[in-house]
Design a protein around this motif. Structure first.
Motif, PDB file in Angstrom:
ATOM      1  N   GLN A   8       0.831  -1.209   0.000  1.00 24.45           N
ATOM      2  CA  GLN A   8       0.000   0.000   0.000  1.00 24.45           C
ATOM      3  C   GLN A   8       0.867   1.261   0.000  1.00 24.45           C
ATOM      4  O   GLN A   8       0.547   2.251  -0.674  1.00 24.45           O
ATOM      5  CB  GLN A   8      -0.924  -0.013   1.221  1.00 24.45           C
ATOM      6  CG  GLN A   8      -1.992  -1.096   1.154  1.00 24.45           C
ATOM      7  CD  GLN A   8      -2.781  -1.208   2.447  1.00 24.45           C
ATOM      8  OE1 GLN A   8      -2.209  -1.181   3.541  1.00 24.45           O
ATOM      9  NE2 GLN A   8      -4.094  -1.331   2.332  1.00 24.45           N
TER      10      GLN A   8
ATOM     11  N   GLU B  84       1.129   4.247  -3.251  1.00 20.08           N
ATOM     12  CA  GLU B  84       1.075   5.707  -3.212  1.00 20.08           C
ATOM     13  C   GLU B  84       2.399   6.332  -3.635  1.00 20.08           C
ATOM     14  O   GLU B  84       2.423   7.328  -4.364  1.00 20.08           O
ATOM     15  CB  GLU B  84       0.690   6.186  -1.814  1.00 20.08           C
ATOM     16  CG  GLU B  84       0.520   7.694  -1.703  1.00 20.08           C
ATOM     17  CD  GLU B  84      -0.143   8.095  -0.397  1.00 20.08           C
ATOM     18  OE1 GLU B  84       0.584   8.551   0.505  1.00 20.08           O
ATOM     19  OE2 GLU B  84      -1.367   7.941  -0.282  1.00 20.08           O
TER      20      GLU B  84
ATOM     21  N   ARG C 239      -3.666   4.933  -3.895  1.00 19.73           N
ATOM     22  CA  ARG C 239      -3.585   5.503  -2.552  1.00 19.73           C
ATOM     23  C   ARG C 239      -3.105   4.456  -1.558  1.00 19.73           C
ATOM     24  O   ARG C 239      -3.281   3.252  -1.763  1.00 19.73           O
ATOM     25  CB  ARG C 239      -4.958   6.031  -2.128  1.00 19.73           C
ATOM     26  CG  ARG C 239      -5.502   7.152  -3.015  1.00 19.73           C
ATOM     27  CD  ARG C 239      -6.943   7.441  -2.666  1.00 19.73           C
ATOM     28  NE  ARG C 239      -7.788   6.259  -2.897  1.00 19.73           N
ATOM     29  CZ  ARG C 239      -9.083   6.201  -2.614  1.00 19.73           C
ATOM     30  NH1 ARG C 239      -9.681   7.255  -2.072  1.00 19.73           N
ATOM     31  NH2 ARG C 239      -9.763   5.102  -2.851  1.00 19.73           N
TER      32      ARG C 239
ATOM     33  N   THR D  69      -4.442   3.862   1.103  1.00 20.39           N
ATOM     34  CA  THR D  69      -5.620   3.264   1.740  1.00 20.39           C
ATOM     35  C   THR D  69      -6.312   2.245   0.841  1.00 20.39           C
ATOM     36  O   THR D  69      -7.287   1.612   1.263  1.00 20.39           O
ATOM     37  CB  THR D  69      -6.626   4.362   2.116  1.00 20.39           C
ATOM     38  OG1 THR D  69      -6.936   5.150   0.954  1.00 20.39           O
ATOM     39  CG2 THR D  69      -6.056   5.262   3.196  1.00 20.39           C
ATOM     40  N   ASP D  70      -5.828   2.086  -0.393  1.00 22.01           N
ATOM     41  CA  ASP D  70      -6.445   1.112  -1.303  1.00 22.01           C
ATOM     42  C   ASP D  70      -6.301  -0.301  -0.749  1.00 22.01           C
ATOM     43  O   ASP D  70      -5.260  -0.665  -0.194  1.00 22.01           O
ATOM     44  CB  ASP D  70      -5.795   1.174  -2.691  1.00 22.01           C
ATOM     45  CG  ASP D  70      -6.120   2.458  -3.425  1.00 22.01           C
ATOM     46  OD1 ASP D  70      -7.037   3.177  -2.991  1.00 22.01           O
ATOM     47  OD2 ASP D  70      -5.434   2.754  -4.433  1.00 22.01           O
TER      48      ASP D  70
END
Length: 331
Positions: free
Chosen positions: A91, A95, A101, A103-104
């Motif tokens: 993750q 980014e 992102r 947060t994906d």
């Protein structure tokens, strides 16, 4: 049979002498992207005779999955012990490389098996390896076969994780120059059908220097290049006094750790030797990047807060991420 006090540790070096004409320094991995692509990573003639290769512990296979389509663009392999840590790393890279992102929710490619976890973000493949030499060895066999079947080229490999420091303040990141066994010898011994072969455990020197440059550019935490001690055990194998069993004294422990420090060893972990050996056998430039959670000369137990330890564990990810971003922008 009478017992013997003879030192059973092997004495002969297995790494090539840098001063000999036959010694070779591995090429810079920055430069490798400008040379002819290499696609090998395995050395097993029997793979060509198999109708199907099932990568059992990944729940992947050459008949059930289109491996070149799924993994053919992989350029960076990052492995670490914890499944959750590797997801967080993927993750973070998502980014950092501008692919999404942090947060994906990146799916676990190996979700159908509980042995290992695998996450892919662009050219970066993050894989968990569990704890200890046997666990990472199994994973690397299947990972290298995956690269071979996917026809990947010019891949660079990293192990990121935690370790115990020797004479270093907690939070220091150690880039391994070489991994040594508990007798401080630079090799990994593989027992195959009763025959022991010693494989060299030097890491790619140019890659280590490039990682050190990245650390100096960021200047966020202390980073050094040092020798890493790889053991097969967390407690007695690392001279701890807090295991279930202990038949040595505090003085014995301190003498051993001081000998290690005097030999240039700066951290202790449990996977670097087989990682280094298998990277050399496969032709992959490899690096081991571990943060120290404590100084073993000062004690055996980790007493920092969860928040401090969490920040420490991010440091190898940041350093390797910096390197990957550099190369990613050049591809």
């Amino acid at each position: 049979m009478a017992c013997s006090n003879k030192d059973l540790c092997r004495k002969e070096p297995t790494c090539p002498d840098k001063t000999s004409p036959s010694a070779k320094i591995e090429p810079s991995c920055f430069q490798s992207f400008l040379t002819k692509p290499k696609c090998a990573y395995v050395s097993n003639p029997y793979l060509e005779t198999m109708k199907e290769d099932v990568l059992y512990h990944f729940d992947l296979g050459t008949k059930t999955h289109d491996l070149p389509a799924m993994f053919g663009d992989v350029k960076f392999i990052c492995v670490g012990g914890s499944s959750s840590r590797m997801k967080i790393f993927s993750q973070y890279m998502n980014e950092l490389l501008g692919l999404g992102r942090a947060t994906d929710d990146i799916p676990n490619i190996c979700a159908q098996t509980d042995r290992y976890s695998m996450y892919k973000v662009g050219p970066v493949l993050a894989v968990s390896h569990g704890m200890g030499i046997p666990s990472i060895s199994i994973m690397l066999h299947e990972l290298f076969k995956l690269l071979y079947h996917a026809k990947c080229t010019d891949v660079v490999a990293f192990r990121i994780g935690t370790s115990g420091g020797i004479g270093l303040k907690p939070g220091t990141v150690v880039i391994s120059k070489v991994s040594v066994d508990p007798c401080f010898h630079p090799h990994f011994e593989q027992n195959v059908m009763g025959k022991i072969t010693a494989y060299c455990t030097e890491l790619n020197a140019h890659l280590s220097q490039e990682l050190l440059i990245c650390s100096k550019e960021n200047n966020q935490f202390d980073t050094i290049i040092g020798t890493t001690l790889c053991t097969s055990d967390f407690y007695e194998g690392q001279a701890r006094l807090d295991g279930a069993f202990c038949n040595y004294t505090h003085e014995d422990k301190m003498k051993y750790l001081q000998r290690a420090y005097d030999a240039g060893i700066r951290n202790i972990e449990m996977e670097s030797s087989v990682f280094a050996a298998m990277c050399k056998r496969s032709g992959l430039p490899g690096a081991v990047v571990c943060v120290t959670l404590l100084d073993r000369l000062q004690g055996d137990q980790i007493d920092n807060s969860h928040e401090v330890l969490a920040e420490y564990q991010e440091r190898p990810q940041k350093l390797v991420g910096c390197y990957i971003k550099k190369v990613f922008c050049k591809i």
